[in-house]
Design a protein around this motif. Structure first.
Motif, PDB file in Angstrom:
ATOM      1  N   MET A   4       0.813  -1.219   0.000  1.00 56.73           N
ATOM      2  CA  MET A   4       0.000   0.000   0.000  1.00 56.73           C
ATOM      3  C   MET A   4       0.846   1.268   0.000  1.00 56.73           C
ATOM      4  N   VAL A   5       2.020   1.221   0.610  1.00 51.45           N
ATOM      5  CA  VAL A   5       2.879   2.396   0.626  1.00 51.45           C
ATOM      6  C   VAL A   5       3.258   2.785  -0.795  1.00 51.45           C
ATOM      7  N   ASN A   6       3.438   1.826  -1.657  1.00 51.55           N
ATOM      8  CA  ASN A   6       3.803   2.097  -3.043  1.00 51.55           C
ATOM      9  C   ASN A   6       2.663   2.744  -3.823  1.00 51.55           C
ATOM     10  N   LEU A   7       1.461   2.696  -3.294  1.00 47.77           N
ATOM     11  CA  LEU A   7       0.306   3.256  -3.983  1.00 47.77           C
ATOM     12  C   LEU A   7      -0.045   4.654  -3.492  1.00 47.77           C
ATOM     13  N   LEU A   8       0.716   5.157  -2.539  1.00 46.20           N
ATOM     14  CA  LEU A   8       0.488   6.490  -1.998  1.00 46.20           C
ATOM     15  C   LEU A   8       1.451   7.466  -2.661  1.00 46.20           C
ATOM     16  N   ASN A  34       3.862   2.818 -14.120  1.00 44.90           N
ATOM     17  CA  ASN A  34       4.114   1.404 -13.849  1.00 44.90           C
ATOM     18  C   ASN A  34       2.938   0.715 -13.173  1.00 44.90           C
ATOM     19  N   ALA A  35       1.757   1.303 -13.321  1.00 46.55           N
ATOM     20  CA  ALA A  35       0.568   0.711 -12.705  1.00 46.55           C
ATOM     21  C   ALA A  35       0.342  -0.684 -13.257  1.00 46.55           C
ATOM     22  N   ASP A  36      -0.036  -1.578 -12.369  1.00 46.15           N
ATOM     23  CA  ASP A  36      -0.224  -2.970 -12.735  1.00 46.15           C
ATOM     24  C   ASP A  36      -1.693  -3.346 -12.568  1.00 46.15           C
ATOM     25  N   GLY A  37      -2.331  -3.714 -13.657  1.00 45.60           N
ATOM     26  CA  GLY A  37      -3.708  -4.176 -13.587  1.00 45.60           C
ATOM     27  C   GLY A  37      -4.671  -3.128 -13.083  1.00 45.60           C
ATOM     28  N   ASP A  38      -5.409  -3.475 -12.065  1.00 47.46           N
ATOM     29  CA  ASP A  38      -6.452  -2.599 -11.554  1.00 47.46           C
ATOM     30  C   ASP A  38      -6.007  -1.835 -10.309  1.00 47.46           C
TER      31      ASP A  38
END
Length: 91
Positions: A4-8, A34-38
């Motif tokens: 989750m830290v990587n998504l902030l 570099n977003a992966d999927g959903d």
């Protein structure tokens, strides 16, 4: 599931004090490429001085690159989307 830290997204990268609109848009784009999927990304943002409020007000933008969608979450009623952030996300 991704950490989750990587998504902030660091709010300092999109704040008005971080440079020009073009520069901030590029930083956000690099972060999302570099977003992966959903996956979705959380982008905290301080729109600055809001009438009758203080600098402490924050909004949250949720970006889903794979769906080319973004959501603007603001707890204050009857407010329009901050134009600065709209331009960053759209760019």
């Amino acid at each position: 599931m991704a950490n989750m830290v990587n998504l902030l997204v660091n709010p300092g990268q999109v704040s008005p004090e971080s440079g020009t609109l073009s520069h901030r848009s590029k930083l956000l784009s690099e972060r999302l490429k570099n977003a992966d999927g959903d996956q979705f990304y959380l982008v905290p943002y301080n729109p600055g001085l809001v009438p009758f409020y203080t600098w402490g007000h924050w909004v949250l933008i949720i970006v889903r690159p794979a769906k080319e969608a973004s959501y603007y979450m603001d707890s204050l009623p009857h407010r329009s989307v901050d134009e600065d952030m709209r331009n960053i996300v759209n760019t």
